[in-house]
Motif scaffolding. Structure first.
Motif, PDB file in Angstrom:
ATOM      1  N   GLN A  42      -1.629  20.651  89.739  1.00 25.08           N
ATOM      2  CA  GLN A  42      -1.368  21.369  88.484  1.00 25.08           C
ATOM      3  C   GLN A  42      -1.580  20.462  87.265  1.00 25.08           C
ATOM      4  O   GLN A  42      -2.209  20.867  86.288  1.00 25.08           O
ATOM      5  N   ALA A  43      -1.098  19.226  87.364  1.00 23.91           N
ATOM      6  CA  ALA A  43      -1.239  18.299  86.236  1.00 23.91           C
ATOM      7  C   ALA A  43      -2.720  18.021  85.964  1.00 23.91           C
ATOM      8  O   ALA A  43      -3.172  18.000  84.813  1.00 23.91           O
ATOM      9  N   MET A  44      -3.472  17.837  87.053  1.00 18.85           N
ATOM     10  CA  MET A  44      -4.891  17.541  86.873  1.00 18.85           C
ATOM     11  C   MET A  44      -5.638  18.738  86.281  1.00 18.85           C
ATOM     12  O   MET A  44      -6.470  18.582  85.387  1.00 18.85           O
ATOM     13  N   MET A  45      -5.319  19.931  86.774  1.00 19.64           N
ATOM     14  CA  MET A  45      -5.970  21.145  86.254  1.00 19.64           C
ATOM     15  C   MET A  45      -5.640  21.323  84.775  1.00 19.64           C
ATOM     16  O   MET A  45      -6.513  21.640  83.964  1.00 19.64           O
ATOM     17  N   GLU A  46      -4.366  21.148  84.429  1.00 19.61           N
ATOM     18  CA  GLU A  46      -3.968  21.340  83.036  1.00 19.61           C
ATOM     19  C   GLU A  46      -4.679  20.352  82.124  1.00 19.61           C
ATOM     20  O   GLU A  46      -5.136  20.711  81.045  1.00 19.61           O
ATOM     21  N   GLU A  47      -4.766  19.118  82.584  1.00 18.46           N
ATOM     22  CA  GLU A  47      -5.433  18.111  81.750  1.00 18.46           C
ATOM     23  C   GLU A  47      -6.903  18.479  81.557  1.00 18.46           C
ATOM     24  O   GLU A  47      -7.424  18.463  80.445  1.00 18.46           O
ATOM     25  N   TYR A  48      -7.551  18.845  82.649  1.00 16.34           N
ATOM     26  CA  TYR A  48      -8.974  19.182  82.563  1.00 16.34           C
ATOM     27  C   TYR A  48      -9.193  20.423  81.693  1.00 16.34           C
ATOM     28  O   TYR A  48     -10.014  20.424  80.777  1.00 16.34           O
ATOM     29  N   LEU A  49      -8.454  21.483  81.990  1.00 16.49           N
ATOM     30  CA  LEU A  49      -8.710  22.767  81.323  1.00 16.49           C
ATOM     31  C   LEU A  49      -8.348  22.707  79.836  1.00 16.49           C
ATOM     32  O   LEU A  49      -8.991  23.354  79.010  1.00 16.49           O
ATOM     33  N   SER A  50      -7.365  21.913  79.500  1.00 15.87           N
ATOM     34  CA  SER A  50      -6.968  21.872  78.092  1.00 15.87           C
ATOM     35  C   SER A  50      -7.758  20.832  77.296  1.00 15.87           C
ATOM     36  O   SER A  50      -7.895  20.954  76.092  1.00 15.87           O
ATOM     37  N   ARG A  51      -8.314  19.798  77.979  1.00 18.37           N
ATOM     38  CA  ARG A  51      -8.895  18.687  77.215  1.00 18.37           C
ATOM     39  C   ARG A  51     -10.403  18.514  77.332  1.00 18.37           C
ATOM     40  O   ARG A  51     -10.987  17.749  76.576  1.00 18.37           O
ATOM     41  N   ARG A  52     -11.028  19.192  78.261  1.00 20.79           N
ATOM     42  CA  ARG A  52     -12.460  18.951  78.464  1.00 20.79           C
ATOM     43  C   ARG A  52     -13.238  19.629  77.325  1.00 20.79           C
ATOM     44  O   ARG A  52     -13.373  20.859  77.283  1.00 20.79           O
ATOM     45  N   GLU A  53     -13.782  18.829  76.420  1.00 20.25           N
ATOM     46  CA  GLU A  53     -14.305  19.404  75.182  1.00 20.25           C
ATOM     47  C   GLU A  53     -15.630  20.144  75.328  1.00 20.25           C
ATOM     48  O   GLU A  53     -15.958  20.986  74.507  1.00 20.25           O
ATOM     49  N   ASN A  54     -16.402  19.818  76.387  1.00 19.95           N
ATOM     50  CA  ASN A  54     -17.698  20.484  76.562  1.00 19.95           C
ATOM     51  C   ASN A  54     -17.618  21.678  77.522  1.00 19.95           C
ATOM     52  O   ASN A  54     -18.641  22.256  77.869  1.00 19.95           O
ATOM     53  N   LEU A  55     -16.394  22.043  77.925  1.00 22.93           N
ATOM     54  CA  LEU A  55     -16.225  23.152  78.889  1.00 22.93           C
ATOM     55  C   LEU A  55     -16.401  24.489  78.178  1.00 22.93           C
ATOM     56  O   LEU A  55     -15.685  24.803  77.234  1.00 22.93           O
ATOM     57  N   ARG A  56     -17.383  25.273  78.630  1.00 22.88           N
ATOM     58  CA  ARG A  56     -17.716  26.533  77.953  1.00 22.88           C
ATOM     59  C   ARG A  56     -17.082  27.747  78.611  1.00 22.88           C
ATOM     60  O   ARG A  56     -16.838  28.744  77.962  1.00 22.88           O
ATOM     61  N   SER A  57     -16.907  27.698  79.934  1.00 19.79           N
ATOM     62  CA  SER A  57     -16.308  28.852  80.609  1.00 19.79           C
ATOM     63  C   SER A  57     -15.860  28.455  82.009  1.00 19.79           C
ATOM     64  O   SER A  57     -16.302  27.433  82.549  1.00 19.79           O
ATOM     65  N   VAL A  58     -14.992  29.278  82.565  1.00 15.24           N
ATOM     66  CA  VAL A  58     -14.481  29.039  83.914  1.00 15.24           C
ATOM     67  C   VAL A  58     -14.725  30.289  84.748  1.00 15.24           C
ATOM     68  O   VAL A  58     -14.290  31.390  84.370  1.00 15.24           O
ATOM     69  N   ALA A  59     -15.419  30.133  85.849  1.00 12.33           N
ATOM     70  CA  ALA A  59     -15.601  31.242  86.789  1.00 12.33           C
ATOM     71  C   ALA A  59     -14.410  31.225  87.746  1.00 12.33           C
ATOM     72  O   ALA A  59     -14.150  30.221  88.413  1.00 12.33           O
ATOM     73  N   LEU A  60     -13.663  32.309  87.747  1.00 16.42           N
ATOM     74  CA  LEU A  60     -12.461  32.401  88.561  1.00 16.42           C
ATOM     75  C   LEU A  60     -12.750  33.332  89.744  1.00 16.42           C
ATOM     76  O   LEU A  60     -13.018  34.521  89.561  1.00 16.42           O
ATOM     77  N   LEU A  61     -12.744  32.752  90.942  1.00 18.69           N
ATOM     78  CA  LEU A  61     -13.202  33.493  92.123  1.00 18.69           C
ATOM     79  C   LEU A  61     -12.052  34.204  92.843  1.00 18.69           C
ATOM     80  O   LEU A  61     -10.962  33.638  92.983  1.00 18.69           O
ATOM     81  N   CYS A  62     -12.298  35.409  93.297  1.00 17.48           N
ATOM     82  CA  CYS A  62     -11.314  36.165  94.080  1.00 17.48           C
ATOM     83  C   CYS A  62     -12.011  36.795  95.276  1.00 17.48           C
ATOM     84  O   CYS A  62     -13.052  37.444  95.120  1.00 17.48           O
TER      85      CYS A  62
END
Ligand code: GDP
Length: 224
Positions: free
Chosen positions: A104-124
């Protein structure tokens, strides 16, 4: 049907246990995320156009790494390169509480801080979407989609393993998923190459938009 994407080359870039190992954010990036066994590695290999580049793993436990790949696609404007981040799967039954907290800590850091991240594909997994216990089965995904939107991230929901449903049930299932997670879900059966080009098209739409932090920084190298 989306036109076929022509992948010129794809390569593994880094396996990152923490921020220090993230690659330089000088290309636009999209991320792929989903619970264990959702079909993430299979879809990633299909997006990269290279069987086996993202390992199809049946062994749980690799919850602490973000794997980065770089891929170059042919487009009418010339070759375009994108980073693809393979976020660690979640929902492994045998994972300890501390390992889950680390994830969770790693995901939060990545998702909140990665400045070049344009979108997230969420698979179900399609079979979870048609299950009467959908609210319970997609609880984590619903939370994650809400969290991402709260961060201002674009979410692309993806119905994986659609071939496990009869043809007539695929579209209705995608509509349910769209309602639950927001946006318009992409129907994929990566093992058969279905939906992969459409997912690329949807990801590339977001790649062409700069994030708020990039607009502020005005770093021209980040313009695609
Ligand atoms: P991951 O754990 O999310 O990386 O999932 P994998 O890609 O390793 O896939 C988990 C299992 O689902 C494997 O047995 C795959 O063969 C299977 N699978 C993945 N994609 C598909 C698909 O599109 N259709 C079907 N029928 N099975 C799939």
């Amino acid at each position: 049907m989306s036109p076929p994407m022509h992948i010129l080359r794809s390569e593994f870039v880094a396996s990152a246990p923490s921020r220090a190992q993230w690659p330089t954010p000088d290309l636009p990036e999209v991320a792929i995320c989903g619970r264990s066994n959702v079909g993430k590695s299979t879809l990633l290999n299909a997006l990269l156009g290279r069987r086996g580049l993202a390992r199809v793993s049946r062994t749980p436990g690799r919850t602490r790494l973000i794997n980065f790949f770089q891929t170059t696609l042919a487009s009418p404007q010339g070759p375009r390169s994108v980073l693809l981040a393979d976020l660690p799967g979640y929902g492994y039954a045998e994972v300890s509480r501390s390992e889950r907290a680390g994830w969770q800590a790693m995901m939060e850091e990545y998702l909140s801080r990665r400045e070049n991240l344009r979108s997230v594909a969420l698979l179900c997994d399609a079979r979870r979407v048609v299950d009467p216990r959908i609210a319970e089965l997609l609880f984590d995904e619903t939370e994650l989609a809400g969290y991402l939107r709260g961060l201002g991230r674009k979410v692309i929901s993806v119905l994986t393993k659609a071939d496990k449903l009869p043809k007539s049930e695929r579209k209705p299932a995608a509509q349910v998923l769209s309602r639950v997670l927001g946006g318009k879900a992409v129907i994929c059966a990566a093992e058969h190459g279905e939906g992969v080009d459409e997912l690329w098209q949807r990801l590339l739409l977001t790649v062409n938009e700069k994030t708020a932090s990039e607009q502020v920084s005005g770093d021209e190298r980040l313009i695609f």
